[in-house]
Design a protein around this motif. Structure first.
Motif, mmCIF file in Angstrom:
data_model
loop_
_atom_site.group_PDB
_atom_site.id
_atom_site.type_symbol
_atom_site.label_atom_id
_atom_site.label_comp_id
_atom_site.label_asym_id
_atom_site.label_seq_id
_atom_site.Cartn_x
_atom_site.Cartn_y
_atom_site.Cartn_z
ATOM 1 N N CYS A 35 0.887 -1.213 -0.021
ATOM 2 C CA CYS A 35 0.151 -0.022 0.029
ATOM 3 C C CYS A 35 0.935 1.178 -0.170
ATOM 4 N N ILE A 36 2.032 1.191 0.816
ATOM 5 C CA ILE A 36 2.565 2.347 0.889
ATOM 6 C C ILE A 36 3.543 2.610 -0.597
ATOM 7 N N CYS A 37 3.835 1.565 -1.081
ATOM 8 C CA CYS A 37 4.721 1.690 -2.246
ATOM 9 C C CYS A 37 3.685 2.060 -3.479
ATOM 10 N N ILE A 38 2.448 1.634 -3.601
ATOM 11 C CA ILE A 38 1.662 2.129 -4.518
ATOM 12 C C ILE A 38 1.177 3.739 -4.302
ATOM 13 N N ALA A 39 1.084 4.227 -2.962
ATOM 14 C CA ALA A 39 1.003 5.554 -2.713
ATOM 15 C C ALA A 39 2.014 6.319 -3.236
ATOM 16 N N ILE A 40 3.429 6.012 -2.918
ATOM 17 C CA ILE A 40 4.552 6.753 -3.325
ATOM 18 C C ILE A 40 4.777 6.717 -5.020
ATOM 19 N N PHE A 41 4.647 5.615 -5.503
ATOM 20 C CA PHE A 41 4.817 5.509 -6.900
ATOM 21 C C PHE A 41 3.833 6.111 -7.738
ATOM 22 N N SER A 42 2.638 6.090 -7.285
ATOM 23 C CA SER A 42 1.470 6.759 -7.776
ATOM 24 C C SER A 42 1.800 8.305 -7.706
ATOM 25 N N PHE A 43 2.393 8.771 -6.819
ATOM 26 C CA PHE A 43 2.789 10.246 -6.608
ATOM 27 C C PHE A 43 3.770 10.803 -7.525
ATOM 28 N N ILE A 44 4.836 9.598 -7.744
ATOM 29 C CA ILE A 44 5.870 9.867 -8.501
ATOM 30 C C ILE A 44 5.411 9.938 -9.965
ATOM 31 N N PHE A 45 4.903 9.010 -10.450
ATOM 32 C CA PHE A 45 4.277 8.784 -11.769
ATOM 33 C C PHE A 45 3.192 9.848 -12.197
ATOM 34 N N LEU A 46 2.267 10.319 -11.259
ATOM 35 C CA LEU A 46 1.428 11.490 -11.342
ATOM 36 C C LEU A 46 2.581 12.765 -11.642
ATOM 37 N N ALA A 47 3.290 12.951 -10.859
ATOM 38 C CA ALA A 47 4.136 14.123 -10.697
ATOM 39 C C ALA A 47 4.763 14.267 -12.005
ATOM 40 N N LEU A 48 5.220 13.188 -12.809
ATOM 41 C CA LEU A 48 5.911 13.024 -14.041
ATOM 42 C C LEU A 48 4.904 13.225 -15.184
ATOM 43 N N LYS A 49 3.769 13.680 -14.956
ATOM 44 C CA LYS A 49 2.474 13.906 -15.947
ATOM 45 C C LYS A 49 2.045 12.824 -16.791
ATOM 46 N N LEU A 50 1.969 11.533 -16.156
ATOM 47 C CA LEU A 50 1.719 10.278 -16.827
ATOM 48 C C LEU A 50 0.193 10.344 -16.614
ATOM 49 N N SER A 51 -0.609 9.700 -17.489
ATOM 50 C CA SER A 51 -2.111 9.848 -17.524
ATOM 51 C C SER A 51 -2.287 9.014 -16.143
ATOM 52 N N THR A 52 -3.679 9.143 -15.589
ATOM 53 C CA THR A 52 -3.852 8.599 -14.404
ATOM 54 C C THR A 52 -3.985 7.151 -14.378
ATOM 55 N N ALA A 53 -4.756 6.622 -15.466
ATOM 56 C CA ALA A 53 -4.703 5.112 -15.412
ATOM 57 C C ALA A 53 -3.438 4.450 -15.827
ATOM 58 N N LEU A 54 -2.508 5.101 -16.667
ATOM 59 C CA LEU A 54 -1.293 4.645 -16.884
ATOM 60 C C LEU A 54 -0.233 4.490 -15.558
#
Length: 96
Positions: free
Chosen positions: A50-69
């Motif tokens: 769960c913690i890794c999903i939150a961290i990696f989601s934040f990183i990938f969203l900060a890199l301007k990836l689409s939400t689903a991706l």
């Protein structure tokens, strides 16, 4: 002290009682530490995932990836980290 006179059916019953095996077994507890350790590791795995999903989601969203991706990449990255964590834990237990 006089001996009690038993009837014939009582004698047979007394002999049966003497020859019967007990209807219980000695209690032998399971290895509690091993079971407790597995339970703890199960919940640690869930927490790390769960913690890794939150961290990696934040990183990938900060890199301007689409939400689903970003969510898909976060799940895959978290599974990879979880697999890595399990292999490290297994190595540590094999060394002992």
């Amino acid at each position: 002290m006089p001996v009690r006179k038993l009837q014939s059916y009582e004698v047979d019953y007394q002999e049966e009682l003497n020859h019967q095996l007990p209807r219980y077994q000695d209690y032998t507890p399971e290895a509690q530490s091993d079971a407790n350790l597995k339970e703890i590791l199960f919940f640690v795995n869930i927490a790390v995932f769960c913690i890794c999903i939150a961290i990696f989601s934040f990183i990938f969203l900060a890199l301007k990836l689409s939400t689903a991706l970003a969510l898909g990449a976060a799940i895959l990255s978290s599974l990879f980290v979880l697999k890595l964590q399990r292999s490290v834990i297994k190595r540590k237990f094999k060394k002992k």
